[in-house]
Write a protein that holds these residues in place. Sequence first.
Motif, PDB file in Angstrom:
ATOM      1  N   LEU A   1       0.871  -1.173   0.000  1.00 17.52           N
ATOM      2  CA  LEU A   1       0.000   0.000   0.000  1.00 17.52           C
ATOM      3  C   LEU A   1       0.909   1.225   0.000  1.00 17.52           C
ATOM      4  CD1 LEU A   1      -2.636   1.624   0.357  1.00 17.52           C
ATOM      5  CD2 LEU A   1      -2.412   1.245   2.830  1.00 17.52           C
ATOM      6  N   ALA A   2       0.915   1.978  -1.091  1.00 22.56           N
ATOM      7  CA  ALA A   2       1.743   3.175  -1.212  1.00 22.56           C
ATOM      8  C   ALA A   2       0.851   4.396  -1.093  1.00 22.56           C
ATOM      9  CB  ALA A   2       2.477   3.185  -2.550  1.00 22.56           C
ATOM     10  N   VAL A   3       1.274   5.361  -0.268  1.00 23.06           N
ATOM     11  CA  VAL A   3       0.465   6.554  -0.015  1.00 23.06           C
ATOM     12  C   VAL A   3       1.346   7.791  -0.125  1.00 23.06           C
ATOM     13  CG1 VAL A   3      -1.243   5.401   1.441  1.00 23.06           C
ATOM     14  CG2 VAL A   3       0.851   6.276   2.486  1.00 23.06           C
ATOM     15  N   ALA A   4       0.725   8.927  -0.455  1.00 24.23           N
ATOM     16  CA  ALA A   4       1.466  10.182  -0.548  1.00 24.23           C
ATOM     17  C   ALA A   4       0.503  11.356  -0.576  1.00 24.23           C
ATOM     18  CB  ALA A   4       2.350  10.221  -1.806  1.00 24.23           C
TER      19      ALA A   4
ATOM     20  N   LEU B   1       3.143  -4.342   3.375  1.00 22.52           N
ATOM     21  CA  LEU B   1       4.083  -3.236   3.540  1.00 22.52           C
ATOM     22  C   LEU B   1       3.371  -1.926   3.232  1.00 22.52           C
ATOM     23  CD1 LEU B   1       7.052  -2.136   3.840  1.00 22.52           C
ATOM     24  CD2 LEU B   1       7.291  -2.515   1.370  1.00 22.52           C
ATOM     25  N   ILE B   2       3.653  -0.883   4.037  1.00 24.37           N
ATOM     26  CA  ILE B   2       3.189   0.473   3.770  1.00 24.37           C
ATOM     27  C   ILE B   2       4.374   1.286   3.262  1.00 24.37           C
ATOM     28  CG2 ILE B   2       2.088   2.539   4.711  1.00 24.37           C
ATOM     29  CD1 ILE B   2       0.280   0.164   5.033  1.00 24.37           C
ATOM     30  N   LEU B   3       4.210   1.974   2.140  1.00 21.03           N
ATOM     31  CA  LEU B   3       5.224   2.900   1.639  1.00 21.03           C
ATOM     32  C   LEU B   3       4.664   4.315   1.697  1.00 21.03           C
ATOM     33  CD1 LEU B   3       6.672   1.175  -1.572  1.00 21.03           C
ATOM     34  CD2 LEU B   3       7.643   1.211   0.740  1.00 21.03           C
ATOM     35  N   GLY B   4       5.388   5.223   2.340  1.00 21.81           N
ATOM     36  CA  GLY B   4       4.997   6.623   2.386  1.00 21.81           C
ATOM     37  C   GLY B   4       5.919   7.452   1.514  1.00 21.81           C
ATOM     38  N   ALA B   5       5.363   8.069   0.470  1.00 16.97           N
ATOM     39  CA  ALA B   5       6.178   8.839  -0.475  1.00 16.97           C
ATOM     40  C   ALA B   5       6.188  10.329  -0.160  1.00 16.97           C
ATOM     41  CB  ALA B   5       5.689   8.600  -1.910  1.00 16.97           C
ATOM     42  N   GLY B   6       5.852  10.693   1.075  1.00 14.06           N
ATOM     43  CA  GLY B   6       6.036  12.070   1.509  1.00 14.06           C
ATOM     44  C   GLY B   6       4.789  12.908   1.610  1.00 14.06           C
TER      45      GLY B   6
ATOM     46  N   ILE C   1       8.348   4.722  -7.182  1.00 12.45           N
ATOM     47  CA  ILE C   1       7.098   5.131  -6.548  1.00 12.45           C
ATOM     48  C   ILE C   1       7.278   6.550  -6.027  1.00 12.45           C
ATOM     49  CG2 ILE C   1       5.423   4.579  -4.754  1.00 12.45           C
ATOM     50  CD1 ILE C   1       5.713   2.431  -6.905  1.00 12.45           C
ATOM     51  N   HIS C   2       6.419   7.481  -6.448  1.00  8.79           N
ATOM     52  CA  HIS C   2       6.574   8.878  -6.044  1.00  8.79           C
ATOM     53  C   HIS C   2       5.216   9.499  -5.717  1.00  8.79           C
ATOM     54  CE1 HIS C   2       4.921  10.922  -9.656  1.00  8.79           C
ATOM     55  NE2 HIS C   2       5.372   9.876 -10.316  1.00  8.79           N
ATOM     56  N   GLY C   3       5.269  10.711  -5.174  1.00 12.07           N
ATOM     57  CA  GLY C   3       4.077  11.517  -4.922  1.00 12.07           C
ATOM     58  C   GLY C   3       4.265  12.877  -5.556  1.00 12.07           C
TER      59      GLY C   3
END
Length: 236
Positions: free
Chosen positions: A5-8, A27-32, A182-184
């Motif tokens: 789960l990627a969030v930004a 996994l959680i990914l935080g892109a800022g 992966i970006h925000g």
Amino acid sequence: MVRVLAVADEVVDALTCGLVEQLAPDLILGAGDLPFDYLETLSTRSGAPCVFVPGNHDRDLSGFRRGRGGWVRAGLPASDPGPRGAVNADGRVVTVAGLRIAGLGGSIRYNDGPNQYREAAQRRRANRLRWRQRLTRRSSVPVDILLTHSPARGYGDGDDGPHIGFRCLVGLVRTLRPQALIHGHIHPYGMTPVDLQIPVDGSDTSALSMNTVGYTVFDIDAGGSRISVRRRRHGS
């Protein structure tokens, strides 16, 4: 396969009201550019570890070090500067949930705020990240994900000053050869942006560039070449 789960950038209330449990990420990914307590909540409610990089609206995390006795800054005791229990991957290569993740946070410099870099400064940071990958004991293990706040120049970035992407990220992708960047940072305002392919070499190999403002759920084969987007929500 690892479910990510990627969030930004934008808080999605549904995630903290039961959706994150339904999505069941590994996994959680935080892109800022998200509240740190939001990342903490997602990680706690899902039971998944969190890896993040800071965005240009996040606090300055430089100078903090974690020792045996806890966090310190300038030699003095400090509280955990980021989301509690999360891994700050900025400028590092980390292995979490079976995935190798290289991180490089921040945006192009447009004022005097934190986590902003001119192209030359970000290129130096990218070069240090390359060397860290080469010097690690696991340098032969491929990087699965390059986690950034800003997109690469020419791959989903904007044309106004604050939203121009970094050229050096294109070269970093070609060196690290991740499955995905992966970006925000780039708000699609209700639109669903197109995933783009960043060429890695002269063959058909490429890395998938994904804008994850809001959230994106995808499955990725650790150490492999398979990535499958399952669900996403972009924009306000």
